[in-house]
Scaffold this active site. Structure first.
Site, PDB file in Angstrom:
ATOM      1  N   CYS A 289       0.809  -1.229   0.000  1.00  0.00           N
ATOM      2  CA  CYS A 289       0.000   0.000   0.000  1.00  0.00           C
ATOM      3  C   CYS A 289       0.840   1.277   0.000  1.00  0.00           C
ATOM      4  CB  CYS A 289      -0.973  -0.020   1.178  1.00  0.00           C
ATOM      5  SG  CYS A 289      -0.191   0.021   2.819  1.00  0.00           S
ATOM      6  N   HIS A 340      -2.603   0.970   6.854  1.00  0.00           N
ATOM      7  CA  HIS A 340      -2.955   0.992   5.437  1.00  0.00           C
ATOM      8  C   HIS A 340      -3.094   2.421   4.927  1.00  0.00           C
ATOM      9  CE1 HIS A 340      -4.225  -0.988   1.778  1.00  0.00           C
ATOM     10  NE2 HIS A 340      -5.293  -0.227   1.698  1.00  0.00           N
ATOM     11  N   HIS A 352      -5.767   1.847  -4.276  1.00  0.00           N
ATOM     12  CA  HIS A 352      -4.865   1.281  -3.272  1.00  0.00           C
ATOM     13  C   HIS A 352      -4.415  -0.114  -3.685  1.00  0.00           C
ATOM     14  CE1 HIS A 352      -7.850  -1.313  -0.706  1.00  0.00           C
ATOM     15  NE2 HIS A 352      -8.216  -1.307  -1.972  1.00  0.00           N
TER      16      HIS A 352
END
Length: 376
Positions: A289, A340, A352
């Site tokens: 990520c 994240h 993402h």
């Protein structure tokens, strides 16, 4: 005396894609794959287990990136210390050569003490001139010896500092290896859970995931369009309308127009759609990520930190109401730590790199527990 400055880093492993990603809730009971087996979990229960495993994997990935980032910084420090040690050694060598020349000169004079040589002079003028010279030579000798002693002490201190940094470097390497093992375990458990399902059950799980993702994206776009029509028709301020992108299912999505470096970052992120999530990766073949967001902004000429937490803490925070395409969105955590990050592309959506077995995709911001926004 140079300390070994190269440490082998653990390689980010390559993983086989999981059959499907984490799915959303459902109520259908899964059919047992073998007779007399324990009661099988529902789709909702499988989804909850997968989400938990993927979040644990994300935490391990963030911890691994943090350890790798610290390791790289320590390596730079060790390299710098080694350069200083080399310079100190060269300077000390010059000082030793100078002292050698002084010793040789004294030997050639018969080893007679300079003060005695001074007293033996019969010519007063010569004696006066030599007196000043002897004073300078003796002071120079003392200064050179003192300098050599200080250089040796500095060199020893640098060596101790380098050794301490190398010990920390070794700790960071072991920490990275440990978190990689945690990640491996979480991925293996998720794969085992998916493998326990029959083909039809996996298809139902994937279909439910796609349905919920599409619904979330549609709701995000509808909410954004409503907000736009109740304010002005200028969109993001460019007045040139909006663009489109597609999610993993091929559905066309409308995104606001954007300019400047943010446009370059968003364009880069869009170009990565479909590339696999890879543990600890920063491209170009795949990303985790924070590797994706870092690479996107690097393509736009902006350097940002490597990890999700460092990106959140190192960039200016902005309120959700001010979010623009290119801003970063953080999830799963709090103001001190997140697991994240994704890139906001407008209309309540982001790009993402989600989790093992999945690919870079477009999802609704509302699909994950939001922590904050930041702007590079």
């Amino acid at each position: 005396m140079t300390v070994n400055a190269r440490h082998r880093r653990p390689r980010a492993p390559k993983y086989t894609k999981l059959a499907i990603g984490a799915a959303a809730a459902g109520t259908m009971v899964l059919v047992p794959s073998v007779a007399n087996a324990d009661p099988q979990p529902t789709i909702a229960q499988v989804n909850d287990q997968l989400n938990k495993l993927y979040q644990q994997a994300a935490h391990a990935d963030e911890a691994y990136n943090t350890a790798q980032d610290a390791e790289a910084k320590l390596q730079q420090q060790v390299d710098g210390i080694n350069r200083q040690i080399s310079a100190e050694q060269a300077t000390m060598s010059q000082t030793q050569t100078r002292l050698g020349s002084l010793a040789a000169a004294q030997y050639r004079s018969g080893g007679v003490d300079p003060t005695l040589q001074l007293l033996m002079q019969s010519d007063p003028s010569t004696m006066l001139n030599m007196s000043a010279t002897v004073g300078r030579v003796q002071a120079d000798n003392a200064g050179t010896l003192s300098l050599l002693a200080q250089q040796k002490a500095d060199l020893a201190a640098k060596a101790r500092e380098a050794a301490a940094k190398m010990a920390l470097l070794d700790q960071q390497t072991k920490s990275a290896e440990a978190t990689k093992k945690e990640f491996d375990g979480d991925v293996a458990k998720a794969q085992a859970l998916l493998n326990s399902l029959q083909a039809q059950q996996r298809a139902e799980l994937k279909a439910e995931q796609d349905r919920q993702q599409a619904a979330a994206l549609a709701a995000a776009q509808a909410a954004s369009q409503h907000s736009t029509t109740t304010t002005t028709s200028s969109g993001s301020g460019s007045g040139s309308g909006s663009g489109t992108t597609t999610n993993g299912g091929g559905t066309k999505l409308t995104i606001p127009s954007v300019s400047g470096r943010a446009a370059a970052a968003v364009a880069f992120a869009q170009a990565q759609l479909g590339k696999p999530y890879i543990f600890g990766a920063t491209g170009p073949g795949g990303y985790d990520c924070s590797g994706l967001t870092q690479a996107a902004w690097k393509a736009a000429g902006v350097e940002i930190p490597r990890t999700a937490t460092a990106q959140m803490q190192g960039l200016p925070a902005i309120p959700a109401s001010s979010a623009q395409p290119g801003d970063l969105v953080f999830f799963y955590g709090n103001s001190s730590y997140v697991d994240h990050v994704g890139m906001y592309i407008g209309n309540g959506m982001l790009i993402h790199a989600p989790h093992p077995g999945a690919s870079v995709e477009v999802v609704a911001v509302s699909s994950m527990p939001l922590v904050s926004y930041a702007r590079p």
